[in-house]
Design a protein around this motif. Structure first.
Motif, PDB file in Angstrom:
ATOM      1  N   THR A 205       1.091  -8.003   4.460  1.00 46.51           N
ATOM      2  CA  THR A 205       0.844  -8.903   3.701  1.00 46.51           C
ATOM      3  C   THR A 205      -0.881  -8.852   3.691  1.00 46.51           C
ATOM      4  O   THR A 205      -1.404  -8.089   4.468  1.00 46.51           O
ATOM      5  CB  THR A 205       0.917 -10.453   4.402  1.00 46.51           C
ATOM      6  N   LEU A 206      -1.433  -9.714   2.780  1.00 43.07           N
ATOM      7  CA  LEU A 206      -2.923  -9.958   2.780  1.00 43.07           C
ATOM      8  C   LEU A 206      -3.358 -11.265   2.725  1.00 43.07           C
ATOM      9  O   LEU A 206      -2.705 -12.082   2.341  1.00 43.07           O
ATOM     10  CB  LEU A 206      -3.233  -9.453   1.166  1.00 43.07           C
ATOM     11  N   ASP A 207      -4.266 -11.377   3.908  1.00 46.11           N
ATOM     12  CA  ASP A 207      -5.040 -12.542   3.864  1.00 46.11           C
ATOM     13  C   ASP A 207      -6.069 -12.678   2.833  1.00 46.11           C
ATOM     14  O   ASP A 207      -6.309 -11.790   2.238  1.00 46.11           O
ATOM     15  CB  ASP A 207      -5.366 -12.956   5.529  1.00 46.11           C
ATOM     16  N   PHE A 208      -6.942 -13.819   2.932  1.00 47.10           N
ATOM     17  CA  PHE A 208      -7.677 -13.987   1.778  1.00 47.10           C
ATOM     18  C   PHE A 208      -9.111 -12.864   1.944  1.00 47.10           C
ATOM     19  O   PHE A 208      -9.378 -12.303   0.908  1.00 47.10           O
ATOM     20  CB  PHE A 208      -8.634 -15.228   1.850  1.00 47.10           C
ATOM     21  N   ASP A 209      -9.293 -12.391   3.045  1.00 50.91           N
ATOM     22  CA  ASP A 209     -10.370 -11.538   3.287  1.00 50.91           C
ATOM     23  C   ASP A 209      -9.798 -10.270   2.649  1.00 50.91           C
ATOM     24  O   ASP A 209     -10.602  -9.303   2.041  1.00 50.91           O
ATOM     25  CB  ASP A 209     -10.847 -11.463   4.549  1.00 50.91           C
ATOM     26  N   GLU A 210      -8.738  -9.720   3.246  1.00 49.39           N
ATOM     27  CA  GLU A 210      -7.927  -8.468   2.533  1.00 49.39           C
ATOM     28  C   GLU A 210      -8.136  -8.492   0.927  1.00 49.39           C
ATOM     29  O   GLU A 210      -8.228  -7.658   0.321  1.00 49.39           O
ATOM     30  CB  GLU A 210      -6.841  -8.530   3.306  1.00 49.39           C
ATOM     31  N   PHE A 211      -7.420  -9.747   0.590  1.00 48.27           N
ATOM     32  CA  PHE A 211      -7.408 -10.208  -0.649  1.00 48.27           C
ATOM     33  C   PHE A 211      -8.536  -9.816  -1.606  1.00 48.27           C
ATOM     34  O   PHE A 211      -8.833  -9.116  -2.520  1.00 48.27           O
ATOM     35  CB  PHE A 211      -6.770 -11.404  -1.190  1.00 48.27           C
ATOM     36  N   VAL A 212      -9.828 -10.260  -0.950  1.00 53.12           N
ATOM     37  CA  VAL A 212     -11.112 -10.243  -1.721  1.00 53.12           C
ATOM     38  C   VAL A 212     -11.401  -8.544  -1.745  1.00 53.12           C
ATOM     39  O   VAL A 212     -12.002  -8.117  -2.686  1.00 53.12           O
ATOM     40  CB  VAL A 212     -12.013 -11.013  -0.971  1.00 53.12           C
ATOM     41  N   ASN A 213     -11.199  -7.911  -0.506  1.00 56.01           N
ATOM     42  CA  ASN A 213     -11.533  -6.555  -0.610  1.00 56.01           C
ATOM     43  C   ASN A 213     -10.637  -5.867  -1.383  1.00 56.01           C
ATOM     44  O   ASN A 213     -11.132  -4.599  -2.099  1.00 56.01           O
ATOM     45  CB  ASN A 213     -11.359  -6.080   0.799  1.00 56.01           C
ATOM     46  N   MET A 214      -9.388  -6.140  -1.668  1.00 58.61           N
ATOM     47  CA  MET A 214      -8.325  -5.575  -2.520  1.00 58.61           C
ATOM     48  C   MET A 214      -9.076  -5.719  -4.101  1.00 58.61           C
ATOM     49  O   MET A 214      -9.020  -4.939  -4.951  1.00 58.61           O
ATOM     50  CB  MET A 214      -7.191  -6.107  -2.648  1.00 58.61           C
ATOM     51  N   MET A 215      -9.461  -6.826  -4.425  1.00 54.09           N
ATOM     52  CA  MET A 215     -10.094  -7.223  -5.617  1.00 54.09           C
ATOM     53  C   MET A 215     -11.262  -6.263  -6.047  1.00 54.09           C
ATOM     54  O   MET A 215     -11.521  -5.810  -6.959  1.00 54.09           O
ATOM     55  CB  MET A 215     -10.356  -8.835  -5.910  1.00 54.09           C
ATOM     56  N   GLN A 216     -12.154  -6.263  -4.948  1.00 55.55           N
ATOM     57  CA  GLN A 216     -13.231  -5.335  -5.196  1.00 55.55           C
ATOM     58  C   GLN A 216     -12.881  -3.751  -5.448  1.00 55.55           C
ATOM     59  O   GLN A 216     -13.562  -3.251  -6.126  1.00 55.55           O
ATOM     60  CB  GLN A 216     -14.155  -5.119  -3.876  1.00 55.55           C
ATOM     61  N   LEU A 217     -11.931  -3.525  -4.618  1.00 57.75           N
ATOM     62  CA  LEU A 217     -11.351  -2.092  -4.883  1.00 57.75           C
ATOM     63  C   LEU A 217     -10.891  -1.792  -6.282  1.00 57.75           C
ATOM     64  O   LEU A 217     -11.119  -0.744  -6.919  1.00 57.75           O
ATOM     65  CB  LEU A 217     -10.353  -1.758  -3.870  1.00 57.75           C
ATOM     66  N   PHE A 218     -10.072  -2.971  -6.867  1.00 52.41           N
ATOM     67  CA  PHE A 218      -9.394  -2.912  -7.979  1.00 52.41           C
ATOM     68  C   PHE A 218     -10.560  -2.767  -9.274  1.00 52.41           C
ATOM     69  O   PHE A 218     -10.467  -2.077 -10.223  1.00 52.41           O
ATOM     70  CB  PHE A 218      -8.823  -4.069  -8.448  1.00 52.41           C
ATOM     71  N   ARG A 219     -11.881  -3.571  -8.929  1.00 57.88           N
ATOM     72  CA  ARG A 219     -13.002  -3.298  -9.596  1.00 57.88           C
ATOM     73  C   ARG A 219     -13.318  -1.882 -10.305  1.00 57.88           C
ATOM     74  O   ARG A 219     -13.900  -1.546 -11.208  1.00 57.88           O
ATOM     75  CB  ARG A 219     -14.062  -4.119  -9.192  1.00 57.88           C
ATOM     76  N   VAL A 220     -13.256  -1.114  -9.026  1.00 57.36           N
ATOM     77  CA  VAL A 220     -13.770   0.448  -9.133  1.00 57.36           C
ATOM     78  C   VAL A 220     -12.501   1.246  -9.444  1.00 57.36           C
ATOM     79  O   VAL A 220     -12.708   2.047 -10.263  1.00 57.36           O
ATOM     80  CB  VAL A 220     -13.921   0.838  -7.508  1.00 57.36           C
ATOM     81  N   THR A 221     -11.279   0.981  -8.998  1.00 57.28           N
ATOM     82  CA  THR A 221     -10.046   1.869  -9.358  1.00 57.28           C
ATOM     83  C   THR A 221      -9.463   1.434 -10.579  1.00 57.28           C
ATOM     84  O   THR A 221      -8.631   2.306 -11.129  1.00 57.28           O
ATOM     85  CB  THR A 221      -9.070   1.841  -8.343  1.00 57.28           C
ATOM     86  N   ASP A 222      -9.586   0.249 -11.291  1.00 57.58           N
ATOM     87  CA  ASP A 222      -8.977  -0.300 -12.254  1.00 57.58           C
ATOM     88  C   ASP A 222      -7.286  -0.109 -12.244  1.00 57.58           C
ATOM     89  O   ASP A 222      -6.700   0.035 -13.042  1.00 57.58           O
ATOM     90  CB  ASP A 222      -9.332   0.694 -13.417  1.00 57.58           C
ATOM     91  N   GLY A 223      -6.981  -0.325 -11.019  1.00 57.82           N
ATOM     92  CA  GLY A 223      -5.465  -0.380 -10.802  1.00 57.82           C
ATOM     93  C   GLY A 223      -4.807   0.931 -10.488  1.00 57.82           C
ATOM     94  O   GLY A 223      -3.501   0.962 -10.247  1.00 57.82           O
ATOM     95  N   PHE A 224      -5.837   2.083 -10.526  1.00 60.73           N
ATOM     96  CA  PHE A 224      -4.944   3.269 -10.201  1.00 60.73           C
ATOM     97  C   PHE A 224      -4.641   3.689  -8.667  1.00 60.73           C
ATOM     98  O   PHE A 224      -5.649   2.905  -7.925  1.00 60.73           O
ATOM     99  CB  PHE A 224      -6.009   4.271 -10.857  1.00 60.73           C
ATOM    100  N   THR A 225      -3.990   4.242  -8.368  1.00 64.28           N
ATOM    101  CA  THR A 225      -3.767   4.564  -6.826  1.00 64.28           C
ATOM    102  C   THR A 225      -4.596   5.247  -6.469  1.00 64.28           C
ATOM    103  O   THR A 225      -5.154   6.191  -7.392  1.00 64.28           O
ATOM    104  CB  THR A 225      -2.390   5.304  -6.521  1.00 64.28           C
ATOM    105  N   GLN A 226      -5.016   5.767  -5.053  1.00 67.49           N
ATOM    106  CA  GLN A 226      -5.964   6.724  -4.699  1.00 67.49           C
ATOM    107  C   GLN A 226      -5.705   8.015  -5.044  1.00 67.49           C
ATOM    108  O   GLN A 226      -6.544   8.672  -5.446  1.00 67.49           O
ATOM    109  CB  GLN A 226      -6.274   6.888  -3.204  1.00 67.49           C
ATOM    110  N   HIS A 227      -4.338   8.430  -5.159  1.00 67.61           N
ATOM    111  CA  HIS A 227      -4.104   9.800  -5.621  1.00 67.61           C
ATOM    112  C   HIS A 227      -4.437  10.048  -7.133  1.00 67.61           C
ATOM    113  O   HIS A 227      -5.005  10.888  -7.532  1.00 67.61           O
ATOM    114  CB  HIS A 227      -2.440  10.165  -5.378  1.00 67.61           C
ATOM    115  N   GLU A 228      -4.175   9.036  -7.965  1.00 67.08           N
ATOM    116  CA  GLU A 228      -4.380   9.230  -9.288  1.00 67.08           C
ATOM    117  C   GLU A 228      -6.108   9.173  -9.661  1.00 67.08           C
ATOM    118  O   GLU A 228      -6.518   9.800 -10.239  1.00 67.08           O
ATOM    119  CB  GLU A 228      -4.031   7.938  -9.965  1.00 67.08           C
TER     120      GLU A 228
END
Length: 722
Positions: free
Chosen positions: A343-366
């Motif tokens: 699961t994701l708590d809020f801090d993990e969620f924030v870091n996920m959103m920051q990551l999405f800004r960089v990856t635009d929703g693509f997986t690391q492999h992509e």
């Protein structure tokens, strides 16, 4: 020490004598002149230069304020001065402290410090400096007390978990990348724990970098370079307020459009801002973004458990505009679920959103694959690709496109109008194309599925044919997938089969130099007409005929050398695309086999594409008087459909969905890419068009003109039939 270094010799923040004041003013003017011409590259270096231990100790043990800090405080003071006055109101002090990066103080603390400074509700600059002197003392005590309270075992050091909790208590969101950068500087022994001096040094780094990582600051610097201009005498590189919203959007992405609009609304341009000031405003937007994340988290946390589970993450991704495939959610949990709880708590969620800004929703492999492709085609290492290079990448990925379509796609995501794409814009292009493709897959899947939400094996080939895949490609993908699977598949499985089709199609398209089967058929006929002896390769006389047909000169040695260069480029491209060496003949061979001929046609087409792109950027579309009148009549009709009486014509507005309808009525085809960009354009340039906002006629006219230029570049003539 760098010019403008934050920790210069200390200066007492007390009220100066008249002589001291005159001396300070003279020194200040001299320093300001030096700072104004300070190159923004040096400003970046100054921000990235961490404070050393001696500076940290001096800061901890002194209540003095450095000259550098005073200059910055005065700059902020001038920004918040009330109109027609040389004072600020006490209600502005919390915003000023936030702007300067001070830790969050309570309203009671602020009131107490104001009362100790002045008996009035306004402060002049000297009273403001006295207030800041008290604020610094209050902050020092707060930091010390907070450190002691979170040091539960009284060891004098904080663990990683204690550090994260302490930062949150001080109002700082502990972004992983920033924490990692700071720890690499302050935790010299690599113990993973921090004593108070190291913690204070970490806070000073946070203040200096405004909470951004080294890579984020470098990106902000590139954005500043892109949007800033030289102004003033002597000239200095500044970002005008009118460009700041677009620059912030470039950093944070389209989802922050409304936040950027709200943040920049009402800012008065005082001659532009330097890089350091731009970083401060970027930090303020990120803080607003974190607050927006909290609202999104609360909305997504349907059971109120304080964490997001699989289905909640899925729903959240849908609201963000991404198709929540299982592979994406698994990748999200892999990269963001630090405790492995699923699961994701809020801090993990924030870091996920920051990551999405960089990856635009693509997986690391992509992401790794697209990064490699981008770098391969960015041959001059400029960090950008042009429309011809973008077109080549799309063909490599199995997306058959011509230069006109590629130009239209580039204009859709080229946010700064540079006629080129950086990597983030390139990812946005791929993401929009991917979501468009997934939307088509959903429709086809929905038409075939049973009540259980799965597609029967016998229906798969028909569905793939409906998506345009050949029988051979569809069967190949079908067989590969079902070797390991059962007789039914859900939507994720269907996407996996379509991706296999795309992969096999990409191999075919690369071999065909990006040409369709129809085009290849025409080239095969043309080749056969040139290959008089039926040898399967064009020899000297046959090449001469080819050059005559294509209008290629062969009069001079230079002309002939250019032909041989293009043939060798085509041969190399064919080999790289998977054509066997036997089918390409050896390097330097005087003959041109069939597949080298196909890639030679692409080399010639690329030269034409470059010429087209240069011409397309030199023309523009404008609405004529008759077109404006027709657009106004259509706008009035849309307004009257709302049935709102008693509103004057100059106040008429229509919602964004009516804009879409009206634009398509006018003959402008809005695909998913253009719809996304229309929304972004309305937010960024006009401040209109959100879910709760409406669009005036003047904004509509500007939008249609922009759309005309976008479609003009893709067709050679405007598709805006107003």
């Amino acid at each position: 020490m760098l010019v403008g270094e934050e920790f210069e010799k200390p200066l007492e923040a007390t009220l100066p004598t008249e002589m001291q004041h005159e001396q300070e003013v003279a020194e200040h003017r001299s320093i300001v002149t030096e700072i104004e011409v300070l190159d923004h590259d040096q400003q970046l270096a100054e921000i990235l230069t961490p404070p050393d231990k001696e500076e940290t100790l001096a800061r901890l043990n002194s209540v003095e304020i450095s000259e550098r800090e005073i200059r910055r405080m005065k700059d902020v003071f001038r920004f918040f001065v009330e109109v027609g006055s040389d004072e600020i109101h006490e209600d502005s002090l919390e915003a000023i402290l936030e702007h300067l990066g001070y830790l969050r103080l309570s309203k009671e603390d602020v009131r107490d410090m104001v009362a100790a400074t002045t008996q009035y509700s306004t402060l002049d600059v000297d009273e403001f400096l006295s207030f800041m002197h008290l604020a610094k003392k209050r902050e020092q005590a707060h930091v010390r007390n907070s450190f002691d309270s979170f040091d539960e075992d009284k060891s004098g050091e904080l663990s990683a978990n204690e550090l994260a909790d302490l930062l949150k208590s001080l109002g700082i969101t502990p972004f992983r990348s920033t924490i990692a950068d700071a720890l690499s500087v302050v935790d010299e022994d690599g113990s993973g724990t921090l004593n108070f001096c190291e913690f204070a040094q970490l806070l000073m780094i946070y203040r200096k970098t405004e909470g951004f990582s080294k890579e984020e600051l470098k990106k902000l610097h590139r954005i500043f370079e892109r949007f800033s201009t030289l102004q003033g005498d002597p000239p200095r590189q500044v970002l005008i307020v009118g460009q700041m919203k677009e620059a912030l959007m470039y950093m944070f992405g389209t989802h922050c459009s409304s936040l950027a609009s709200e943040l920049t609304q009402g800012i008065v341009d005082q001659g532009g801002m330097n890089f350091r000031q731009f970083v401060v405003w970027a930090r303020k937007l990120r803080e607003a973004e974190v607050q927006a994340y909290r609202q999104e988290f609360i909305h997504a946390d349907e059971d109120g458990g304080g964490t997001l589970e699989f289905q909640e993450i899925k729903g959240m991704l849908e609201r963000l505009g991404y198709t929540p495939l299982k592979t994406l959610i698994v990748d999200v949990l892999r990269t963001s679920d630090t405790d492995g709880g699923g699961t994701l708590d809020f801090d993990e969620f924030v870091n996920m959103m920051q990551l999405f800004r960089v990856t635009d929703g693509f997986t690391q492999h992509e992401l790794d694959r697209y990064t490699q492709l981008f770098n391969e085609f960015d041959r001059d290492h400029a960090g950008t690709i042009d429309v011809v290079q973008a077109s080549a990448i799309l063909r490599h990925l199995g997306i058959s496109t011509d230069i006109k379509r590629a130009e239209a796609m580039l204009q859709t995501v080229d946010r700064d109008g540079s006629n080129s794409l950086d990597f983030q814009e390139f990812l946005r292009l791929l993401r929009l194309h991917r979501e468009d493709a997934l939307s088509r897959m959903k429709k086809v899947f929905a038409a075939q599925v049973a009540e259980a939400g799965v597609m029967a094996k016998i229906d798969v080939l028909e569905a793939l044919a409906e998506l345009g895949y050949t029988e051979a490609i569809a069967k190949q993908s079908f067989n590969v997938y079902f070797e390991m699977q059962g007789n039914e598949l859900d939507f994720d499985g269907f996407v996996a089969i379509v991706d296999l089709c795309r992969q096999f199609t990409a191999e075919k398209i690369r071999k065909q130099a990006g040409y369709s089967d129809t085009e290849i058929g025409r080239f095969a006929t043309f080749f056969a007409s040139l290959d008089a002896d039926g040898s399967g390769a064009l020899e000297r006389e046959e090449l001469v005929e080819f050059c005559k047909d294509q209008g290629l000169p062969l009069r001079t040695k230079s002309d002939r050398n250019e032909l041989f260069r293009m043939v060798e480029e085509a041969r190399a491209n064919a080999l790289q695309a998977g054509v066997s060496s036997n089918e390409c003949d050896k390097i330097g061979s005087p003959v041109v086999p069939y597949w080298v001929f196909i890639h030679l046609m692409r080399v010639l087409q690329t030269a034409k594409d470059i010429e087209f792109a240069e011409q397309a950027h030199g023309v523009s579309y404008e609405l004529g008087k008759d077109e404006v009148d027709q657009l106004k009549r259509a706008f009035a009709r849309k307004w009257k459909e709302r049935g709102v009486p008693g509103i004057s014509e100059d106040a008429w507005k229509i919602d964004v969905y009516s804009v879409f309808d009206l634009v398509e009525e006018l003959g402008i085809e809005l695909n998913a890419l253009l719809r996304d960009q229309v929304k972004l354009k309305l937010f960024m340039e006009f401040g209109e068009g959100g879910e709760d906002k409406e669009v005036s006629f003047e904004v509509l006219k500007s939008l249609v003109t922009w759309l005309g230029n976008t479609t003009l570049s893709s067709s050679g003539k405007s598709s805006c039939h107003c």
